[in-house]
Design an enzyme around this catalytic site. Structure first.
Site, PDB file in Angstrom:
ATOM      1  N   TRP A 109      -2.396  -2.027   3.207  1.00 33.13           N
ATOM      2  CA  TRP A 109      -1.795  -2.325   4.426  1.00 33.13           C
ATOM      3  C   TRP A 109      -0.406  -1.247   4.799  1.00 33.13           C
ATOM      4  O   TRP A 109       0.012  -1.479   5.974  1.00 33.13           O
ATOM      5  CB  TRP A 109      -0.898  -3.864   4.390  1.00 33.13           C
ATOM      6  CG  TRP A 109      -0.331  -3.848   2.981  1.00 33.13           C
ATOM      7  CD1 TRP A 109      -0.631  -4.403   1.838  1.00 33.13           C
ATOM      8  CD2 TRP A 109       1.159  -3.278   2.652  1.00 33.13           C
ATOM      9  NE1 TRP A 109       0.165  -4.150   0.755  1.00 33.13           N
ATOM     10  CE2 TRP A 109       1.437  -3.403   1.360  1.00 33.13           C
ATOM     11  CE3 TRP A 109       2.082  -2.680   3.330  1.00 33.13           C
ATOM     12  CZ2 TRP A 109       2.602  -3.094   0.632  1.00 33.13           C
ATOM     13  CZ3 TRP A 109       3.256  -2.151   2.813  1.00 33.13           C
ATOM     14  CH2 TRP A 109       3.474  -2.662   1.648  1.00 33.13           C
ATOM     15  N   ASN A 110      -0.304  -0.251   3.838  1.00 32.80           N
ATOM     16  CA  ASN A 110       0.952   0.531   4.172  1.00 32.80           C
ATOM     17  C   ASN A 110       0.593   1.592   5.259  1.00 32.80           C
ATOM     18  O   ASN A 110       1.832   2.114   5.832  1.00 32.80           O
ATOM     19  CB  ASN A 110       1.673   0.937   2.750  1.00 32.80           C
ATOM     20  CG  ASN A 110       0.652   1.834   2.121  1.00 32.80           C
ATOM     21  OD1 ASN A 110      -0.466   2.002   2.367  1.00 32.80           O
ATOM     22  ND2 ASN A 110       1.085   2.358   1.074  1.00 32.80           N
ATOM     23  N   LYS A 149     -13.572  -2.461   4.397  1.00 37.94           N
ATOM     24  CA  LYS A 149     -12.619  -3.650   4.412  1.00 37.94           C
ATOM     25  C   LYS A 149     -11.203  -3.314   4.590  1.00 37.94           C
ATOM     26  O   LYS A 149     -10.664  -2.761   3.736  1.00 37.94           O
ATOM     27  CB  LYS A 149     -12.799  -4.549   3.261  1.00 37.94           C
ATOM     28  CG  LYS A 149     -12.212  -5.899   3.170  1.00 37.94           C
ATOM     29  CD  LYS A 149     -11.826  -6.581   1.992  1.00 37.94           C
ATOM     30  CE  LYS A 149     -10.657  -6.305   1.289  1.00 37.94           C
ATOM     31  NZ  LYS A 149      -9.488  -6.668   2.148  1.00 37.94           N
ATOM     32  N   PRO A 150     -10.487  -3.728   5.561  1.00 38.70           N
ATOM     33  CA  PRO A 150      -8.882  -3.333   5.542  1.00 38.70           C
ATOM     34  C   PRO A 150      -8.176  -4.310   4.921  1.00 38.70           C
ATOM     35  O   PRO A 150      -8.753  -5.452   4.592  1.00 38.70           O
ATOM     36  CB  PRO A 150      -8.780  -3.481   7.289  1.00 38.70           C
ATOM     37  CG  PRO A 150      -9.495  -4.554   7.613  1.00 38.70           C
ATOM     38  CD  PRO A 150     -10.860  -4.378   7.033  1.00 38.70           C
ATOM     39  N   ALA A 151      -6.960  -4.128   4.636  1.00 36.96           N
ATOM     40  CA  ALA A 151      -5.946  -4.938   3.907  1.00 36.96           C
ATOM     41  C   ALA A 151      -5.802  -6.242   4.858  1.00 36.96           C
ATOM     42  O   ALA A 151      -5.895  -6.337   5.993  1.00 36.96           O
ATOM     43  CB  ALA A 151      -4.709  -4.419   3.764  1.00 36.96           C
ATOM     44  N   GLY A 159      -5.314   1.753  -3.010  1.00 37.42           N
ATOM     45  CA  GLY A 159      -4.606   0.508  -3.315  1.00 37.42           C
ATOM     46  C   GLY A 159      -3.989   0.617  -4.709  1.00 37.42           C
ATOM     47  O   GLY A 159      -3.699   1.803  -5.254  1.00 37.42           O
ATOM     48  N   SER A 160      -3.841  -0.729  -5.251  1.00 46.08           N
ATOM     49  CA  SER A 160      -3.121  -0.745  -6.534  1.00 46.08           C
ATOM     50  C   SER A 160      -4.056   0.004  -7.754  1.00 46.08           C
ATOM     51  O   SER A 160      -5.265  -0.151  -7.689  1.00 46.08           O
ATOM     52  CB  SER A 160      -2.725  -2.057  -6.903  1.00 46.08           C
ATOM     53  OG  SER A 160      -3.853  -2.937  -6.891  1.00 46.08           O
ATOM     54  N   GLU A 181      -7.563   6.336  -4.714  1.00 41.23           N
ATOM     55  CA  GLU A 181      -6.171   6.908  -4.630  1.00 41.23           C
ATOM     56  C   GLU A 181      -5.476   5.772  -4.908  1.00 41.23           C
ATOM     57  O   GLU A 181      -5.289   4.582  -4.101  1.00 41.23           O
ATOM     58  CB  GLU A 181      -5.945   7.364  -3.028  1.00 41.23           C
ATOM     59  CG  GLU A 181      -4.700   8.024  -2.818  1.00 41.23           C
ATOM     60  CD  GLU A 181      -3.691   7.160  -2.239  1.00 41.23           C
ATOM     61  OE1 GLU A 181      -2.698   6.957  -3.216  1.00 41.23           O
ATOM     62  OE2 GLU A 181      -3.693   7.343  -0.919  1.00 41.23           O
ATOM     63  N   LEU A 182      -4.709   5.728  -6.071  1.00 41.34           N
ATOM     64  CA  LEU A 182      -4.039   4.500  -6.632  1.00 41.34           C
ATOM     65  C   LEU A 182      -2.628   4.665  -6.708  1.00 41.34           C
ATOM     66  O   LEU A 182      -2.001   5.457  -5.872  1.00 41.34           O
ATOM     67  CB  LEU A 182      -4.785   4.329  -7.916  1.00 41.34           C
ATOM     68  CG  LEU A 182      -6.341   4.278  -8.056  1.00 41.34           C
ATOM     69  CD1 LEU A 182      -6.845   4.021  -9.579  1.00 41.34           C
ATOM     70  CD2 LEU A 182      -6.694   3.342  -7.329  1.00 41.34           C
ATOM     71  N   CYS A 228       2.814   5.101  -1.248  1.00 46.78           N
ATOM     72  CA  CYS A 228       2.504   5.452  -2.764  1.00 46.78           C
ATOM     73  C   CYS A 228       3.176   6.856  -3.153  1.00 46.78           C
ATOM     74  O   CYS A 228       2.953   6.911  -4.514  1.00 46.78           O
ATOM     75  CB  CYS A 228       1.033   5.353  -2.781  1.00 46.78           C
ATOM     76  SG  CYS A 228       0.182   6.370  -1.728  1.00 46.78           S
ATOM     77  N   GLU A 279       6.279   1.251  -9.281  1.00 47.45           N
ATOM     78  CA  GLU A 279       6.327   1.418  -7.791  1.00 47.45           C
ATOM     79  C   GLU A 279       7.488   0.504  -7.460  1.00 47.45           C
ATOM     80  O   GLU A 279       7.007  -0.773  -7.348  1.00 47.45           O
ATOM     81  CB  GLU A 279       5.416   1.639  -7.041  1.00 47.45           C
ATOM     82  CG  GLU A 279       4.450   2.741  -7.320  1.00 47.45           C
ATOM     83  CD  GLU A 279       3.377   2.690  -6.273  1.00 47.45           C
ATOM     84  OE1 GLU A 279       3.209   3.518  -5.287  1.00 47.45           O
ATOM     85  OE2 GLU A 279       2.350   1.802  -6.462  1.00 47.45           O
TER      86      GLU A 279
HETATM   87  P1  ADP Z   1      -1.422  -3.700  -2.701  1.00 46.29           P
HETATM   88  O1  ADP Z   1      -0.884  -4.110  -4.072  1.00 46.29           O
HETATM   89  O2  ADP Z   1      -0.736  -2.583  -2.038  1.00 46.29           O
HETATM   90  O3  ADP Z   1      -1.869  -4.861  -1.714  1.00 46.29           O
HETATM   91  P2  ADP Z   1      -4.235  -4.113  -3.509  1.00 46.29           P
HETATM   92  O4  ADP Z   1      -4.706  -3.097  -4.646  1.00 46.29           O
HETATM   93  O5  ADP Z   1      -4.160  -5.606  -3.903  1.00 46.29           O
HETATM   94  O6  ADP Z   1      -2.852  -3.252  -3.199  1.00 46.29           O
HETATM   95  O7  ADP Z   1      -4.819  -4.125  -2.232  1.00 46.29           O
HETATM   96  C1  ADP Z   1      -5.612  -2.680  -1.603  1.00 46.29           C
HETATM   97  C2  ADP Z   1      -6.736  -3.306  -1.021  1.00 46.29           C
HETATM   98  O8  ADP Z   1      -7.708  -3.860  -1.756  1.00 46.29           O
HETATM   99  C3  ADP Z   1      -6.654  -4.485   0.141  1.00 46.29           C
HETATM  100  O9  ADP Z   1      -7.495  -4.368   1.265  1.00 46.29           O
HETATM  101  C4  ADP Z   1      -7.131  -5.768  -0.608  1.00 46.29           C
HETATM  102  O10 ADP Z   1      -7.506  -6.717  -0.005  1.00 46.29           O
HETATM  103  C5  ADP Z   1      -7.902  -5.195  -1.578  1.00 46.29           C
HETATM  104  N1  ADP Z   1      -8.492  -6.009  -2.873  1.00 46.29           N
HETATM  105  C6  ADP Z   1      -7.670  -6.495  -3.377  1.00 46.29           C
HETATM  106  N2  ADP Z   1      -8.250  -7.091  -4.732  1.00 46.29           N
HETATM  107  C7  ADP Z   1      -9.609  -6.818  -4.355  1.00 46.29           C
HETATM  108  C8  ADP Z   1     -10.781  -7.129  -5.399  1.00 46.29           C
HETATM  109  N3  ADP Z   1     -10.713  -7.792  -6.377  1.00 46.29           N
HETATM  110  N4  ADP Z   1     -11.831  -6.576  -4.679  1.00 46.29           N
HETATM  111  C9  ADP Z   1     -11.882  -5.748  -3.433  1.00 46.29           C
HETATM  112  N5  ADP Z   1     -10.836  -5.591  -2.802  1.00 46.29           N
HETATM  113  C10 ADP Z   1      -9.790  -5.971  -3.331  1.00 46.29           C
END
Ligand code: ADP
Length: 499
Positions: A169-170, A193-195, A249-250, A271-272, A305, A402
């Site tokens: 989402w950032n 799939k977007p956030a 993402g994370s 990219e984590l 990030c 972070e």
């Molecule tokens: P943040 O902590 O920055 O929100 P996330 O890693 O939770 O980071 O989210 C980044 C993306 O990964 C988002 O689009 C979120 O919906 C997606 N996401 C989170 N959990 C899962 C999962 N188990 N499988 C697939 N996508 C996921």
């Protein structure tokens, strides 16, 4: 999307010129579609907490159909010339630029960042489409001299097939194009799939893809809530038709997706999380270092990030640095992203807000001193005060994870060796910044820092022409630059015998 005109005065999106950019349906096979069972989830404006849209709650079945659509589109898309694909990507980029004001407004309203930053992000997002469209023309192969008579050895770079993308989402626009641009330019198709917090920017980008003439099925966006993400992710990682996943993402979710991709040996680009050190040596230009923090600490309210997370300042200048930083931080304008003067918007959601609060509280408990800020902003809601802490130590939670907020914690150090040791003492290695006027220090420290990206005397490192990515648990692969397009192609060794 329909908005009740009677409430238009309170609609933060009322200023949109082209309302067709607002979509509350997902984009699959060139069609705007809802969830199979018609269910939706809310998208809220972080500035007010008000609902701005509700979009489809999709799951595995809808994702599977999007993958099938991407598969059907693949053969004709890969058969087009790179030049034809580049033309479409260029038109798509131009449309993004032509609609920069509307796209920025949508981005700010769903994400919270100031409009000026959103405009910058839209340009950055468009730059990936333009740059990778051109780079697609340069996916060169090779001819290798043969060691066996009567043979020729040729190396072809070919598209992989159907790919998947999952974005955070950032940067709701730039993370979408940073994935789809190299993938599509190289001849692949994609399901993304977007956030859940920020689907509207991705859907607006789909609208412009459609207008640019992108053939149906080449780029698809499925939406889902936080609860739906695992089932969408499960389909993307288990479906054998998907041959590559690009994720930002994370680290936690990245590891999960990596494990799942192992079952069908999919390529991955991850990219984590990061934990960027920002090192200020005594000989540095302190003004340059403080200005640099605008790009890598205060921008996006610290929610990137590559945000400076551990600010290491050599002891001889730490008091002066702290005083100048406090003055700067106190001058930052906190407010709604849609107010042109705002420099720091709201944080993304309650969870993010609580994390920032907890990091600051943990640091104070551990002996850190609050020099300015330190808590929720008087505007209330998700606004947090620009905060400067001194006497921060490397073992505090805010130094190990972070913070993702407008919080600058200063850690003193004495020697170069000590600064490097602290900087590298983390499982992460995305970005690192340091400040010195001495070129020898510059080379030594730049080479010693364990990070995929290093900025010397700057806090701004993002550009489509350079490879962005991390080492250690910050990820695999690179996004941006000619290094990135290599992630999205297969190398085929093709030998001709009997010549
Ligand atoms: P943040 O902590 O920055 O929100 P996330 O890693 O939770 O980071 O989210 C980044 C993306 O990964 C988002 O689009 C979120 O919906 C997606 N996401 C989170 N959990 C899962 C999962 N188990 N499988 C697939 N996508 C996921």
């Amino acid at each position: 999307m329909t908005i009740d005109p009677s409430t238009a005065a309170f609609d933060p999106l009322a200023g949109l010129v082209d309302r067709d950019l607002l979509h509350d349906l997902a984009f699959v096979d060139g069609q705007w579609v809802g969830a199979d069972n018609g269910s939706t989830f809310r998208v809220d404006d972080p500035a007010t907490g008000a609902e701005i849209a509700s979009v489809p709650r999709m799951g595995g079945a809808e994702t599977r159909r999007a993958i099938e659509a991407a598969d059907r589109a693949f053969l004709s898309w890969r058969s087009m010339t790179a030049k034809q694909r580049a033309r479409i990507l260029r038109d798509w980029a131009d449309l993004m630029r032509a609609h920069v004001e509307d796209l920025s407004l949508i981005l700010t309203v769903e994400q919270g960042k100031p409009l000026a930053e959103s405009r910058g992000e839209i340009e950055y997002a468009a730059s990936f489409l333009e740059w990778f469209g051109e780079e697609g023309k340069r996916v060169y192969g090779d001819v290798i001299p043969t060691p066996i008579p009567g043979r020729r050895i040729v190396v072809l770079k070919q598209p992989i097939g159907v790919t998947a993308g999952i974005t955070p989402w950032n940067f709701p626009a730039a993370m979408v194009t940073r994935k789809c641009a190299p993938a599509l330019a190289a001849g692949n198709t994609m399901v993304l799939k977007p956030a859940e917090q920020t689907p509207l920017s991705a859907l607006a980008i789909c609208e412009l893809a459609h207008r640019a003439g992108l053939p149906r099925g080449v780029f698809n966006v499925v939406t889902g809530s936080a609860e739906d993400a695992p089932s969408i992710g499960e389909e993307m990682t288990s479906n054998p038709t998907v041959r590559m996943l690009g994720f930002t993402g994370s680290t936690e979710v990245g590891k999960l997706l990596m494990r799942r991709c192992a079952d069908s040996v999919k390529k991955i680009s991850l990219e984590l999380g990061g934990n960027a050190p920002f090192i200020v040596f005594e000989d540095a230009d302190l003004g340059v270092a403080i200005d640099a923090l605008q790009a890598c600490k205060w921008r996006n309210a610290g929610q990137t990030c590559i945000s400076a997370n551990r600010i290491l300042v050599q002891r001889g200048v730490i008091d002066e640095f702290a005083a100048r930083l406090v003055e700067y931080a106190r001058g930052l304008e906190v407010g709604t992203g849609t107010d042109e003067g705002s420099q720091i918007g709201p944080l993304i959601d309650k969870q993010g807000f609580e994390k920032v609060k907890a990091h600051v509280a943990g640091a104070i408990d551990g002996g850190a001193k609050v020099v300015t800020g330190g808590g929720p902003h008087k505007l209330g809601g998700l606004y947090f005060e620009p905060t400067v802490l001194t006497d921060v130590t490397p073992d505090m939670v805010m130094s190990c994870e972070e913070t993702f907020g407008p919080v600058a914690g200063l850690i003193p150090f004495d020697t170069e060796e000590e600064a490097i040791a602290i900087a590298n003492d983390t499982p992460y290695g995305l970005c690192a910044y340091f400040f010195t006027k001495d070129m020898a220090t510059g080379w030594r420290v730049g080479e010693a820092l364990e990070a995929g990206i290093v900025g010397l005397n700057t806090g701004f490192v993002s550009t489509e022409v350079a490879p962005f990515g991390g080492v250690k648990e910050s990820g695999l692969g690179r996004e941006g630059s000619y290094y990135a397009i290599e992630e999205w192609v297969e190398t085929k060794y093709f030998t001709f015998a009997g010549l």
